[in-house]
Design a protein around this motif. Sequence first.
Motif, PDB file in Angstrom:
ATOM      1  N   PHE A  87       4.239  -2.883   3.504  1.00 49.33           N
ATOM      2  CA  PHE A  87       4.092  -4.444   3.036  1.00 49.33           C
ATOM      3  C   PHE A  87       3.887  -5.224   4.131  1.00 49.33           C
ATOM      4  N   GLY A  88       2.688  -5.865   4.563  1.00 49.04           N
ATOM      5  CA  GLY A  88       2.359  -6.645   5.598  1.00 49.04           C
ATOM      6  C   GLY A  88       2.639  -5.390   6.984  1.00 49.04           C
ATOM      7  N   ASN A  89       3.204  -5.735   7.840  1.00 44.02           N
ATOM      8  CA  ASN A  89       3.459  -4.835   9.147  1.00 44.02           C
ATOM      9  C   ASN A  89       4.886  -4.096   9.024  1.00 44.02           C
ATOM     10  N   LEU A  90       5.491  -4.174   7.638  1.00 44.95           N
ATOM     11  CA  LEU A  90       6.722  -3.081   7.324  1.00 44.95           C
ATOM     12  C   LEU A  90       6.328  -1.765   6.693  1.00 44.95           C
ATOM     13  N   VAL A  91       7.029  -0.934   7.085  1.00 44.97           N
ATOM     14  CA  VAL A  91       7.111   0.567   6.345  1.00 44.97           C
ATOM     15  C   VAL A  91       8.467   0.850   5.865  1.00 44.97           C
ATOM     16  N   VAL A  92       8.407   0.776   4.675  1.00 46.55           N
ATOM     17  CA  VAL A  92       9.805   1.406   4.052  1.00 46.55           C
ATOM     18  C   VAL A  92       9.466   2.894   3.507  1.00 46.55           C
ATOM     19  N   THR A  93      10.225   3.732   4.077  1.00 43.76           N
ATOM     20  CA  THR A  93      10.352   5.326   3.378  1.00 43.76           C
ATOM     21  C   THR A  93      11.029   5.549   2.343  1.00 43.76           C
ATOM     22  N   SER A  94      10.785   6.229   1.325  1.00 43.38           N
ATOM     23  CA  SER A  94      11.673   6.834   0.494  1.00 43.38           C
ATOM     24  C   SER A  94      12.662   7.821   1.416  1.00 43.38           C
ATOM     25  N   GLY A  95      13.836   8.119   0.843  1.00 42.85           N
ATOM     26  CA  GLY A  95      14.581   9.114   1.392  1.00 42.85           C
ATOM     27  C   GLY A  95      13.844  10.417   1.667  1.00 42.85           C
ATOM     28  N   GLN A  96      14.015  11.074   2.757  1.00 41.87           N
ATOM     29  CA  GLN A  96      13.492  12.399   3.020  1.00 41.87           C
ATOM     30  C   GLN A  96      14.715  13.483   2.971  1.00 41.87           C
ATOM     31  N   ILE A  97      14.421  14.534   2.440  1.00 42.03           N
ATOM     32  CA  ILE A  97      15.412  15.661   2.537  1.00 42.03           C
ATOM     33  C   ILE A  97      14.755  16.644   2.904  1.00 42.03           C
ATOM     34  N   PRO A  98      15.780  17.979   3.515  1.00 41.57           N
ATOM     35  CA  PRO A  98      15.124  18.739   4.201  1.00 41.57           C
ATOM     36  C   PRO A  98      14.255  19.761   3.648  1.00 41.57           C
ATOM     37  N   ASP A 146       0.954  -1.310   0.126  1.00 45.95           N
ATOM     38  CA  ASP A 146      -0.107  -0.008  -0.110  1.00 45.95           C
ATOM     39  C   ASP A 146       0.952   1.438   0.181  1.00 45.95           C
ATOM     40  N   ILE A 147       0.527   2.249  -0.604  1.00 48.04           N
ATOM     41  CA  ILE A 147       1.120   3.400  -0.788  1.00 48.04           C
ATOM     42  C   ILE A 147       0.780   4.354   0.494  1.00 48.04           C
ATOM     43  N   VAL A 148       1.825   4.981   0.949  1.00 49.45           N
ATOM     44  CA  VAL A 148       1.573   5.908   2.065  1.00 49.45           C
ATOM     45  C   VAL A 148       1.819   7.419   1.439  1.00 49.45           C
ATOM     46  N   GLN A 149       0.888   8.553   1.842  1.00 49.43           N
ATOM     47  CA  GLN A 149       0.765   9.692   1.464  1.00 49.43           C
ATOM     48  C   GLN A 149       0.407  10.489   2.522  1.00 49.43           C
ATOM     49  N   THR A 150       1.157  11.636   2.733  1.00 45.05           N
ATOM     50  CA  THR A 150       0.719  12.663   3.782  1.00 45.05           C
ATOM     51  C   THR A 150       1.125  14.082   3.251  1.00 45.05           C
ATOM     52  N   ALA A 171       6.566  13.644  -3.202  1.00 47.38           N
ATOM     53  CA  ALA A 171       7.443  13.111  -3.725  1.00 47.38           C
ATOM     54  C   ALA A 171       7.718  14.178  -5.129  1.00 47.38           C
ATOM     55  N   ILE A 172       9.024  14.027  -5.485  1.00 48.81           N
ATOM     56  CA  ILE A 172       9.310  15.240  -6.482  1.00 48.81           C
ATOM     57  C   ILE A 172       9.777  14.198  -7.598  1.00 48.81           C
ATOM     58  N   GLY A 173       9.428  13.045  -7.804  1.00 43.48           N
ATOM     59  CA  GLY A 173       9.604  11.969  -8.883  1.00 43.48           C
ATOM     60  C   GLY A 173       8.678  11.036  -8.887  1.00 43.48           C
ATOM     61  N   PRO A 174       8.920  10.019  -9.711  1.00 44.45           N
ATOM     62  CA  PRO A 174       8.081   8.709  -9.605  1.00 44.45           C
ATOM     63  C   PRO A 174       8.345   7.665  -8.679  1.00 44.45           C
ATOM     64  N   TYR A 175       7.818   8.125  -7.371  1.00 44.48           N
ATOM     65  CA  TYR A 175       8.234   7.312  -6.212  1.00 44.48           C
ATOM     66  C   TYR A 175       7.034   7.760  -5.121  1.00 44.48           C
ATOM     67  N   SER A 176       6.800   7.097  -4.308  1.00 48.79           N
ATOM     68  CA  SER A 176       6.014   7.057  -3.032  1.00 48.79           C
ATOM     69  C   SER A 176       6.773   7.687  -1.626  1.00 48.79           C
ATOM     70  N   GLN A 177       6.036   8.493  -0.984  1.00 50.05           N
ATOM     71  CA  GLN A 177       6.639   8.966   0.420  1.00 50.05           C
ATOM     72  C   GLN A 177       6.991   7.749   1.110  1.00 50.05           C
ATOM     73  N   ALA A 178       6.280   6.571   1.059  1.00 50.19           N
ATOM     74  CA  ALA A 178       6.571   5.203   1.918  1.00 50.19           C
ATOM     75  C   ALA A 178       5.609   4.316   0.989  1.00 50.19           C
ATOM     76  N   VAL A 179       5.826   2.790   1.452  1.00 48.59           N
ATOM     77  CA  VAL A 179       5.103   1.886   0.970  1.00 48.59           C
ATOM     78  C   VAL A 179       5.053   1.063   2.254  1.00 48.59           C
TER      79      VAL A 179
END
Length: 125
Positions: free
Chosen positions: A23-34, A3-7, A13-21
């Motif tokens: 999968f089951g009980n795991l959350v994988v974030t994309s890199g966050q910049i300042p 599932d895609i996470v968006q807030t 996101a400044i490209g073709p990616y999600s803020q986080a995804v």
Amino acid sequence: MKDIVQTDRAPAAIGPYSQAVTFGNLVVTSGQIPLTAQGELVAGGIAEQTEQVIQNLRAVLAAAGTDLDRVVKTTVFLADMNEFAAMNAVYEQHFAAPYPARSTVQVARLPRDVRVEIEVLAERH
């Protein structure tokens, strides 16, 4: 199933990616910049930039139903390894023992020429 996470409490996101995804009980974030939630670059040095990155991660993790206490792995990307101590001083204010596993690497360049980017892997509550 993933599932895609968006807030709107973190930069979009400044490209073709999600803020986080999730999968089951795991959350994988994309890199966050300042960047602020409005997409503005935070002024200041590595300390101010690291603080904003961690606040962005908090917002993304909250949207996924978890928080920094559930982070099991972080990856820190630095533009200059000489700023490690200053980044680490801010980082350790937000993570408590038992600390997550962590990798820290110096990279040639980061998006928008920022000084730090952090991504995390966390468990949902």
